[in-house]
Design a protein around this motif. Structure first.
Motif, PDB file in Angstrom:
ATOM      1  N   ILE A 135       0.729  -1.268  -0.089  1.00 49.82           N
ATOM      2  CA  ILE A 135       0.025   0.035  -0.122  1.00 49.82           C
ATOM      3  C   ILE A 135       0.592   1.187  -0.023  1.00 49.82           C
ATOM      4  CG2 ILE A 135      -1.715   1.345   1.369  1.00 49.82           C
ATOM      5  CD1 ILE A 135      -3.213  -1.185   1.867  1.00 49.82           C
ATOM      6  N   PRO A 136       2.129   1.240   0.693  1.00 50.36           N
ATOM      7  CA  PRO A 136       2.828   2.404   0.755  1.00 50.36           C
ATOM      8  C   PRO A 136       3.367   2.903  -0.823  1.00 50.36           C
ATOM      9  CG  PRO A 136       3.380   1.171   2.654  1.00 50.36           C
ATOM     10  CD  PRO A 136       2.504   0.345   1.745  1.00 50.36           C
ATOM     11  N   VAL A 137       3.493   1.903  -1.520  1.00 47.45           N
ATOM     12  CA  VAL A 137       4.088   2.517  -2.910  1.00 47.45           C
ATOM     13  C   VAL A 137       2.836   2.877  -3.939  1.00 47.45           C
ATOM     14  CG1 VAL A 137       4.166   0.159  -3.867  1.00 47.45           C
ATOM     15  CG2 VAL A 137       5.864   1.848  -4.590  1.00 47.45           C
ATOM     16  N   LEU A 138       1.708   1.950  -3.530  1.00 44.21           N
ATOM     17  CA  LEU A 138       0.577   2.091  -4.437  1.00 44.21           C
ATOM     18  C   LEU A 138      -0.299   3.448  -3.998  1.00 44.21           C
ATOM     19  CD1 LEU A 138      -0.836  -1.607  -4.537  1.00 44.21           C
ATOM     20  CD2 LEU A 138       0.484  -0.206  -6.320  1.00 44.21           C
ATOM     21  N   LEU A 139      -0.341   3.746  -2.832  1.00 42.70           N
ATOM     22  CA  LEU A 139      -1.052   4.962  -2.250  1.00 42.70           C
ATOM     23  C   LEU A 139      -0.625   6.252  -2.658  1.00 42.70           C
ATOM     24  CD1 LEU A 139      -3.573   5.183  -0.510  1.00 42.70           C
ATOM     25  CD2 LEU A 139      -2.002   5.494   1.322  1.00 42.70           C
ATOM     26  N   PRO A 140       0.578   6.608  -2.986  1.00 38.77           N
ATOM     27  CA  PRO A 140       1.027   8.009  -3.624  1.00 38.77           C
ATOM     28  C   PRO A 140       0.775   7.847  -5.165  1.00 38.77           C
ATOM     29  CG  PRO A 140       3.090   6.572  -2.906  1.00 38.77           C
ATOM     30  CD  PRO A 140       1.800   6.055  -2.347  1.00 38.77           C
ATOM     31  N   LEU A 141       1.085   6.848  -5.788  1.00 40.62           N
ATOM     32  CA  LEU A 141       0.568   6.766  -7.184  1.00 40.62           C
ATOM     33  C   LEU A 141      -0.793   7.037  -7.274  1.00 40.62           C
ATOM     34  CD1 LEU A 141       2.649   3.693  -8.148  1.00 40.62           C
ATOM     35  CD2 LEU A 141       3.392   5.925  -8.739  1.00 40.62           C
ATOM     36  N   THR A 142      -1.579   6.451  -6.637  1.00 40.70           N
ATOM     37  CA  THR A 142      -3.061   6.690  -6.793  1.00 40.70           C
ATOM     38  C   THR A 142      -3.342   7.937  -6.408  1.00 40.70           C
ATOM     39  OG1 THR A 142      -3.458   4.378  -6.158  1.00 40.70           O
ATOM     40  CG2 THR A 142      -5.475   5.716  -6.019  1.00 40.70           C
ATOM     41  N   GLY A 143      -2.782   8.614  -5.292  1.00 39.98           N
ATOM     42  CA  GLY A 143      -2.953   9.988  -4.914  1.00 39.98           C
ATOM     43  C   GLY A 143      -2.547  10.999  -5.937  1.00 39.98           C
ATOM     44  N   ILE A 144      -1.364  10.903  -6.415  1.00 37.36           N
ATOM     45  CA  ILE A 144      -1.084  11.719  -7.599  1.00 37.36           C
ATOM     46  C   ILE A 144      -2.145  11.812  -8.592  1.00 37.36           C
ATOM     47  CG2 ILE A 144       0.706  12.164  -9.265  1.00 37.36           C
ATOM     48  CD1 ILE A 144       2.724  11.305  -7.130  1.00 37.36           C
ATOM     49  N   TRP A 145      -2.405  10.420  -9.117  1.00 42.17           N
ATOM     50  CA  TRP A 145      -3.464  10.305 -10.169  1.00 42.17           C
ATOM     51  C   TRP A 145      -4.611  11.190  -9.767  1.00 42.17           C
ATOM     52  CZ3 TRP A 145      -8.271   7.999  -9.784  1.00 42.17           C
ATOM     53  CH2 TRP A 145      -8.903   8.072 -11.001  1.00 42.17           C
ATOM     54  N   TRP A 146      -5.170  10.797  -8.561  1.00 44.42           N
ATOM     55  CA  TRP A 146      -6.367  11.581  -8.163  1.00 44.42           C
ATOM     56  C   TRP A 146      -6.282  13.011  -7.999  1.00 44.42           C
ATOM     57  CZ3 TRP A 146     -11.341  11.436  -8.204  1.00 44.42           C
ATOM     58  CH2 TRP A 146     -11.799  12.218  -7.519  1.00 44.42           C
ATOM     59  N   LEU A 147      -5.166  13.592  -7.482  1.00 41.41           N
ATOM     60  CA  LEU A 147      -4.826  15.009  -7.207  1.00 41.41           C
ATOM     61  C   LEU A 147      -4.772  15.577  -8.542  1.00 41.41           C
ATOM     62  CD1 LEU A 147      -2.811  14.616  -4.336  1.00 41.41           C
ATOM     63  CD2 LEU A 147      -5.110  15.812  -4.358  1.00 41.41           C
ATOM     64  N   ARG A 148      -4.224  15.164  -9.643  1.00 42.92           N
ATOM     65  CA  ARG A 148      -3.961  15.523 -10.884  1.00 42.92           C
ATOM     66  C   ARG A 148      -5.370  15.808 -11.621  1.00 42.92           C
ATOM     67  NH1 ARG A 148       1.362  15.794 -13.524  1.00 42.92           N
ATOM     68  NH2 ARG A 148       0.070  15.956 -15.476  1.00 42.92           N
ATOM     69  N   ARG A 149      -6.127  14.581 -11.611  1.00 40.38           N
ATOM     70  CA  ARG A 149      -7.624  14.679 -12.073  1.00 40.38           C
ATOM     71  C   ARG A 149      -8.345  15.635 -11.264  1.00 40.38           C
ATOM     72  NH1 ARG A 149     -12.114  11.423 -11.123  1.00 40.38           N
ATOM     73  NH2 ARG A 149     -13.268  11.008 -13.047  1.00 40.38           N
ATOM     74  N   SER A 150      -8.538  16.087 -10.313  1.00 37.61           N
ATOM     75  CA  SER A 150      -9.296  16.733  -9.725  1.00 37.61           C
ATOM     76  C   SER A 150      -8.897  18.404  -9.535  1.00 37.61           C
ATOM     77  CB  SER A 150      -9.329  16.098  -8.387  1.00 37.61           C
ATOM     78  OG  SER A 150      -8.103  16.457  -7.384  1.00 37.61           O
ATOM     79  N   ARG A 151      -7.769  18.771 -10.524  1.00 37.98           N
ATOM     80  CA  ARG A 151      -7.434  20.068 -10.151  1.00 37.98           C
ATOM     81  C   ARG A 151      -8.469  20.745 -10.879  1.00 37.98           C
ATOM     82  NH1 ARG A 151      -2.343  19.768 -14.255  1.00 37.98           N
ATOM     83  NH2 ARG A 151      -3.327  18.115 -15.174  1.00 37.98           N
ATOM     84  N   THR A 152      -8.563  22.220 -10.691  1.00 40.87           N
ATOM     85  CA  THR A 152      -9.754  23.082 -11.227  1.00 40.87           C
ATOM     86  C   THR A 152      -8.869  23.647 -12.439  1.00 40.87           C
ATOM     87  OG1 THR A 152      -8.568  24.876 -10.052  1.00 40.87           O
ATOM     88  CG2 THR A 152     -10.433  23.730  -8.795  1.00 40.87           C
ATOM     89  N   ALA A 153     -10.162  24.075 -13.390  1.00 42.97           N
ATOM     90  CA  ALA A 153      -9.717  24.361 -14.424  1.00 42.97           C
ATOM     91  C   ALA A 153      -9.415  25.878 -14.567  1.00 42.97           C
ATOM     92  CB  ALA A 153     -10.964  24.492 -15.391  1.00 42.97           C
TER      93      ALA A 153
END
Length: 143
Positions: free
Chosen positions: A125-143
Motif C-alpha cells: 500500500i505505501p507504494v501504491l497509495l502515492p501513485l493513486t494519490g498523484i493520479w487523483w490529485l492531478r485529475r481533480s485540479r480546477t480548470a
C-alpha cells in the motif's frame, strides 16, 4: 438527494472538494495508514529507539506525511490539493529510496519501516497509495 447537500465550507469560492468519488477511498486509506504509522512509530520510538534509530525515525517521518496528506485531502481547495500533490510525490520518492535501500543494504535497517521493501509489510500500500494519490490529485485540479 444526499449528494446535493453541501456544507458552508464546500460552498466557499475556489474550494474544490477532493473527498468525492475515489477521493473518499483515498482519504480512508490515508487515514488508516496514518493511524497505523503514528501508533507504530510512537511505540517504536518510545520503547526501542536505540535498536534501530534510522528505521524508527523514517517510520515517524512516514507517519507525519500520511497525517498531512489526510488533512489536506479533507480540507480541500486548490492550495491543499497542491500541498497534497507535493507530499504524495515526496512520499513516493521516500518509498522508492527506502525500499531500494532496504534491499541493497538490509543491515542498515535492523527493523522494518513502513516503507521497507516498498511497503511489503503493508501489502505494498505505501507504494501504491502515492501513485493513486498523484493520479487523483492531478485529475481533480480546477480548470
Amino acid at each position: 438527494m444526499a449528494e446535493t447537500v453541501e456544507t458552508a465550507q464546500d460552498a466557499k469560492p475556489g474550494r474544490t472538494r477532493l473527498v468525492r468519488g475515489p477521493g473518499m477511498l483515498l482519504v480512508w486509506l490515508y487515514g488508516v495508514m496514518s493511524v497505523g504509522a503514528v501508533s507504530r512509530s510512537i511505540y517504536q520510538v518510545s520503547t526501542e529507539f536505540d535498536r534501530a534509530p534510522l528505521a524508527y525515525t523514517l517510520s515517524a517521518v512516514a507517519a507525519v506525511v500520511y497525517v498531512f496528506i489526510t488533512y489536506t485531502l479533507v480540507r480541500g481547495g486548490e492550495t491543499a490539493r497542491r500541498a497534497a500533490l507535493v507530499c504524495c510525490a515526496a512520499e513516493l520518492a521516500g518509498v522508492l529510496v527506502v525500499g531500494t535501500w532496504t534491499l541493497l543494504d538490509p543491515s542498515a535497517f535492523p527493523d522494518a519501516t513502513v516503507w521497507s521493501d516498498f511497503g511489503y509489510g503493508y501489502v505494498f500500500i505505501p507504494v501504491l497509495l502515492p501513485l493513486t494519490g498523484i493520479w487523483w490529485l492531478r485529475r481533480s485540479r480546477t480548470a
